[in-house]
Motif scaffolding. Structure first.
Motif, PDB file in Angstrom:
ATOM      1  N   THR A  23      13.243 -18.512   3.245  1.00 10.97           N
ATOM      2  CA  THR A  23      13.921 -17.912   3.954  1.00 10.97           C
ATOM      3  C   THR A  23      13.213 -16.203   4.471  1.00 10.97           C
ATOM      4  N   SER A  24      13.098 -16.059   5.696  1.00 11.99           N
ATOM      5  CA  SER A  24      12.294 -14.932   6.142  1.00 11.99           C
ATOM      6  C   SER A  24      13.084 -13.582   5.506  1.00 11.99           C
ATOM      7  N   SER A  25      14.545 -13.738   5.493  1.00 11.49           N
ATOM      8  CA  SER A  25      15.049 -12.637   5.155  1.00 11.49           C
ATOM      9  C   SER A  25      14.860 -11.909   3.585  1.00 11.49           C
ATOM     10  N   ARG A  26      14.654 -13.009   2.765  1.00 14.10           N
ATOM     11  CA  ARG A  26      14.491 -12.534   1.617  1.00 14.10           C
ATOM     12  C   ARG A  26      13.354 -11.532   1.531  1.00 14.10           C
ATOM     13  N   ASN A  27      13.351 -10.602   0.238  1.00 11.41           N
ATOM     14  CA  ASN A  27      12.182  -9.443   0.114  1.00 11.41           C
ATOM     15  C   ASN A  27      11.825  -8.769   1.323  1.00 11.41           C
ATOM     16  N   MET A  28      12.830  -8.245   2.025  1.00 12.20           N
ATOM     17  CA  MET A  28      12.618  -7.660   3.273  1.00 12.20           C
ATOM     18  C   MET A  28      13.454  -6.412   3.469  1.00 12.20           C
ATOM     19  N   PRO A  29      13.236  -5.498   2.604  1.00 11.41           N
ATOM     20  CA  PRO A  29      14.245  -4.455   2.843  1.00 11.41           C
ATOM     21  C   PRO A  29      14.592  -3.662   4.171  1.00 11.41           C
ATOM     22  N   ILE A  30      15.649  -3.112   4.119  1.00 10.07           N
ATOM     23  CA  ILE A  30      16.005  -2.671   5.377  1.00 10.07           C
ATOM     24  C   ILE A  30      14.728  -1.657   6.055  1.00 10.07           C
ATOM     25  N   LYS A  31      14.674  -1.777   7.437  1.00 14.81           N
ATOM     26  CA  LYS A  31      13.635  -0.956   7.926  1.00 14.81           C
ATOM     27  C   LYS A  31      14.190  -0.132   9.314  1.00 14.81           C
ATOM     28  N   ALA A  32      13.563   0.826   9.827  1.00 17.27           N
ATOM     29  CA  ALA A  32      13.918   1.267  11.096  1.00 17.27           C
ATOM     30  C   ALA A  32      13.984   0.341  12.286  1.00 17.27           C
ATOM     31  N   GLY A  33      15.069   0.300  12.643  1.00 20.51           N
ATOM     32  CA  GLY A  33      15.401  -0.508  13.905  1.00 20.51           C
ATOM     33  C   GLY A  33      16.309  -1.515  13.299  1.00 20.51           C
ATOM     34  N   ASP A  34      16.604  -1.524  12.330  1.00 26.78           N
ATOM     35  CA  ASP A  34      17.920  -2.591  11.822  1.00 26.78           C
ATOM     36  C   ASP A  34      19.034  -1.877  11.824  1.00 26.78           C
ATOM     37  N   LYS A  35      19.952  -2.895  12.058  1.00 30.41           N
ATOM     38  CA  LYS A  35      21.541  -2.457  12.028  1.00 30.41           C
ATOM     39  C   LYS A  35      21.956  -2.384  10.500  1.00 30.41           C
ATOM     40  N   ILE A  36      22.739  -1.369  10.353  1.00 31.86           N
ATOM     41  CA  ILE A  36      23.512  -1.382   9.031  1.00 31.86           C
ATOM     42  C   ILE A  36      24.481  -2.364   8.992  1.00 31.86           C
ATOM     43  N   PRO A  37      24.262  -3.178   7.760  1.00 33.45           N
ATOM     44  CA  PRO A  37      25.196  -4.236   7.676  1.00 33.45           C
ATOM     45  C   PRO A  37      26.971  -3.832   7.502  1.00 33.45           C
ATOM     46  N   SER A  38      27.552  -4.808   7.897  1.00 35.45           N
ATOM     47  CA  SER A  38      29.105  -4.360   7.844  1.00 35.45           C
ATOM     48  C   SER A  38      29.327  -5.233   6.455  1.00 35.45           C
ATOM     49  N   MET A  42      33.950   0.985  -1.534  1.00 35.67           N
ATOM     50  CA  MET A  42      35.186   1.616  -1.988  1.00 35.67           C
ATOM     51  C   MET A  42      34.876   3.058  -2.332  1.00 35.67           C
ATOM     52  N   GLU A  43      35.843   4.067  -1.905  1.00 32.22           N
ATOM     53  CA  GLU A  43      35.947   5.365  -1.906  1.00 32.22           C
ATOM     54  C   GLU A  43      37.143   5.784  -2.849  1.00 32.22           C
ATOM     55  N   ASP A  44      36.985   6.583  -3.776  1.00 30.33           N
ATOM     56  CA  ASP A  44      37.997   6.983  -4.634  1.00 30.33           C
ATOM     57  C   ASP A  44      38.616   6.121  -5.500  1.00 30.33           C
ATOM     58  N   ASN A  45      39.013   4.887  -5.102  1.00 30.49           N
ATOM     59  CA  ASN A  45      39.946   3.932  -5.841  1.00 30.49           C
ATOM     60  C   ASN A  45      39.748   2.451  -5.001  1.00 30.49           C
ATOM     61  N   PRO A  46      39.980   1.401  -5.664  1.00 29.01           N
ATOM     62  CA  PRO A  46      39.849   0.012  -5.101  1.00 29.01           C
ATOM     63  C   PRO A  46      40.662  -0.396  -3.735  1.00 29.01           C
ATOM     64  N   GLY A  47      41.527   0.429  -3.627  1.00 23.88           N
ATOM     65  CA  GLY A  47      42.195   0.076  -2.291  1.00 23.88           C
ATOM     66  C   GLY A  47      41.640   0.931  -0.981  1.00 23.88           C
ATOM     67  N   ASN A  48      40.937   1.683  -1.320  1.00 23.65           N
ATOM     68  CA  ASN A  48      40.268   2.525  -0.117  1.00 23.65           C
ATOM     69  C   ASN A  48      38.932   2.084   0.108  1.00 23.65           C
ATOM     70  N   LYS A  49      39.027   0.885   1.103  1.00 21.15           N
ATOM     71  CA  LYS A  49      37.742   0.429   1.543  1.00 21.15           C
ATOM     72  C   LYS A  49      37.084   1.023   2.807  1.00 21.15           C
ATOM     73  N   VAL A  50      35.719   1.119   2.905  1.00 16.69           N
ATOM     74  CA  VAL A  50      35.112   1.772   3.993  1.00 16.69           C
ATOM     75  C   VAL A  50      33.868   0.770   4.419  1.00 16.69           C
ATOM     76  N   ASN A  51      34.143   0.274   5.407  1.00 15.27           N
ATOM     77  CA  ASN A  51      32.981  -0.704   6.131  1.00 15.27           C
ATOM     78  C   ASN A  51      31.871  -0.018   6.585  1.00 15.27           C
ATOM     79  N   MET A  52      30.827   0.017   6.064  1.00 16.19           N
ATOM     80  CA  MET A  52      29.616   0.908   6.401  1.00 16.19           C
ATOM     81  C   MET A  52      29.285   0.893   7.801  1.00 16.19           C
ATOM     82  N   ALA A  53      29.207  -0.247   8.530  1.00 15.43           N
ATOM     83  CA  ALA A  53      28.987  -0.447  10.011  1.00 15.43           C
ATOM     84  C   ALA A  53      29.897   0.361  10.804  1.00 15.43           C
ATOM     85  N   ASP A  54      31.316   0.299  10.575  1.00 14.84           N
ATOM     86  CA  ASP A  54      32.169   1.045  11.206  1.00 14.84           C
ATOM     87  C   ASP A  54      31.949   2.502  10.710  1.00 14.84           C
TER      88      ASP A  54
END
Length: 186
Positions: A23-38, A42-54
């Protein structure tokens, strides 16, 4: 003897102690030009979810990741540097500064409070290491921290796309991912 097994949709072939991933995606750290994954953190408590892409859509942001909250290098140098340099970072056009660690949201919240991060650095918990795995920045810290943790790195993200990656050469050191080092490249 040749063994094969299926793992996360890829075929892993191993002979003796060597492993080959097809699989080409294994062992390939994020690099310039890549999108942040969705991935949700969690922030402050388990009920407060934050989607990184959003969260990062339409913003210029700095994400820095650490092996663990309340650990010596992270507490004495890494987080305090970003808190202290927050105004300088904002002055460079950054909208958001985010700290990510493989910890629970209560620990991340307490750690942020202990260092005056409120209103400056968003403290996001990657409780299962899903974001860390998605950006391929995990390392085995079971012997010291009890589980797989994040390598130490900093990313500059513009409208959800990575423009810079500052990965510590050994994954844990305190050089290029620190706020003062990142400031010079913004």
């Amino acid at each position: 003897m040749l063994l094969s097994q299926a793992k996360t949709g890829s075929r892993i072939l191993s002979a003796g102690f060597r492993a080959l991933s097809t699989t080409s995606s294994r062992n390939m750290p994020i690099k310039a030009g890549d999108k942040i994954p969705s991935v949700e953190l969690m922030e402050d408590n388990p009920g407060n979810k934050v989607n990184m892409a959003d969260l990062l859509a339409g913003k210029k942001a700095v994400i820095f990741a650490v092996p663990g909250a309340f650990t010596p290098g992270c507490s004495k140098t890494h987080l305090p540097g970003y808190v202290e340099d927050f105004d300088k970072i904002k002055a460079k056009g950054v909208d958001l500064v985010v700290c990510v660690s493989v910890n629970d949201p209560f620990v991340m919240s307490a750690w942020g409070q202990a260092h005056g991060a409120a209103g400056k650095v968003r403290m996001l918990a990657d409780t299962l290491g899903e974001f860390t795995k998605a950006v391929d920045m995990e390392f085995d810290a079971k012997a010291v921290l009890g589980t797989v943790r994040s390598k130490r790195y900093a990313l500059v993200v513009e409208n959800g796309t990575v423009s810079q990656v500052q990965l510590e050469p050994d994954g844990t050191g305190l050089t290029c991912s620190l706020s003062n080092s990142l400031l010079s490249s913004l």
